[in-house]
Enzyme design. Sequence first.
Site, PDB file in Angstrom:
ATOM      1  N   CYS A 106      63.539 -80.658  26.933  1.00  0.00           N
ATOM      2  CA  CYS A 106      62.723 -79.417  26.828  1.00  0.00           C
ATOM      3  C   CYS A 106      62.224 -78.756  27.964  1.00  0.00           C
ATOM      4  O   CYS A 106      62.765 -78.894  29.067  1.00  0.00           O
ATOM      5  CB  CYS A 106      61.156 -79.844  26.068  1.00  0.00           C
ATOM      6  SG  CYS A 106      60.683 -78.392  25.179  1.00  0.00           S
ATOM      7  N   ASP A 173      52.729 -83.170  25.439  1.00  0.00           N
ATOM      8  CA  ASP A 173      51.738 -82.170  24.946  1.00  0.00           C
ATOM      9  C   ASP A 173      50.252 -83.101  24.757  1.00  0.00           C
ATOM     10  O   ASP A 173      49.246 -82.728  24.723  1.00  0.00           O
ATOM     11  CB  ASP A 173      52.096 -81.877  23.370  1.00  0.00           C
ATOM     12  CG  ASP A 173      53.278 -80.933  23.778  1.00  0.00           C
ATOM     13  OD1 ASP A 173      54.486 -81.548  23.625  1.00  0.00           O
ATOM     14  OD2 ASP A 173      53.243 -79.683  24.038  1.00  0.00           O
TER      15      ASP A 173
HETATM   16  C1  RUB Z   1      56.995 -77.556  24.871  1.00  0.00           C
HETATM   17  C2  RUB Z   1      56.786 -79.048  25.304  1.00  0.00           C
HETATM   18  C3  RUB Z   1      56.469 -79.436  26.582  1.00  0.00           C
HETATM   19  C4  RUB Z   1      55.039 -79.780  26.962  1.00  0.00           C
HETATM   20  C5  RUB Z   1      54.656 -79.989  28.320  1.00  0.00           C
HETATM   21  O1  RUB Z   1      56.896 -77.259  23.606  1.00  0.00           O
HETATM   22  O2  RUB Z   1      57.019 -79.912  24.534  1.00  0.00           O
HETATM   23  O3  RUB Z   1      57.257 -80.686  27.142  1.00  0.00           O
HETATM   24  O4  RUB Z   1      54.315 -78.749  26.196  1.00  0.00           O
HETATM   25  O5  RUB Z   1      54.676 -78.972  28.730  1.00  0.00           O
HETATM   26  P1  RUB Z   1      56.942 -75.720  22.836  1.00  0.00           P
HETATM   27  P2  RUB Z   1      53.834 -78.530  30.165  1.00  0.00           P
HETATM   28  O6  RUB Z   1      58.141 -75.275  23.820  1.00  0.00           O
HETATM   29  O7  RUB Z   1      57.119 -76.011  21.460  1.00  0.00           O
HETATM   30  O8  RUB Z   1      55.879 -75.270  23.324  1.00  0.00           O
HETATM   31  O9  RUB Z   1      54.232 -79.443  31.185  1.00  0.00           O
HETATM   32  O10 RUB Z   1      54.077 -77.213  30.452  1.00  0.00           O
HETATM   33  O11 RUB Z   1      52.520 -78.647  29.660  1.00  0.00           O
END
Ligand code: RUB
Length: 268
Positions: A106, A173
């Site tokens: 991701c 998240d």
């Molecule tokens: C994004 C996702 C990221 C986390 C952490 O999911 O799963 O790994 O949110 O991101 P989506 P961060 O694309 O569905 O929003 O480190 O930027 O908080």
Amino acid sequence: MYLMPDIVNDIKSMKIRSSKTIAVSSLRFLLDFAKKNGFGSRFNEKVSQLESARPTTTVMLRNVLENIKKEPSIKKINDAIQRIESMQDGINKNASVLHGKIMIHCNSTELDKAVIANKSRIKEVFVTDTGPRKQGLLSAKELRAAGIKIKYITDSAAGYYMQDVDMVAVGADAITQNGIVNKIGTLLMAVAADAFSRPFYVIADTMKYHNGKVKIEYRDPLEVTKKLPGSVILNPGFDVTPWRYVTAVVTDQGVKKPLQVMKELRNV
Ligand code: RUB
């Protein structure tokens, strides 16, 4: 009339996405809104719209707003933005555990920044495509622009290439008693890492701690396919990786083993 940018729709449509980006963008919006309109019922309405824009990836935002909502002030919002932004330095420092060949999943801003900050130790990054929305492309481009060698693979190839990497690293998240909530596919990568005895690191700040169950977001089935009308198509956006698969969580406050995080979660 003051026209508000449609931030809630931008979060729902994932124009603004990822836990930290949603938190910071929402706080900036609320700061601007409060400066123009004060802290009345319209402010509260905006807060609840933002909190519920997406069920899973707004955990961090909800944690921050919990304190702000008690007695809202411009200072509190400003402080929260600054605190979130300053946490990355600690994460980057503690992410010196990342080295060699890494597999990521991701697009996590905290993870990408930590990888870039430690790039002298990192030989290569295997980046998964992250279906169905392909957020992996964003990380691949960012890491490549920072001069990091990448290999782009499909999610299903993660197990096949596990023996070629030294470790797996993902963002989060939410950090819960049940494990790490992150993009769908994280759990399978953790299981594959375990099968090949590869360390599995989670890179996430401590504002993502959540003492409770997190609702998993189900997205539009048409993101998966338009070619099976009338069939049941499941499209969960996130999964939960149990602690037994996690080596450590690299946070702004240190590299924490699962038992330590679970203990700290009891006091959240
Ligand atoms: C994004 C996702 C990221 C986390 C952490 O999911 O799963 O790994 O949110 O991101 P989506 P961060 O694309 O569905 O929003 O480190 O930027 O908080």
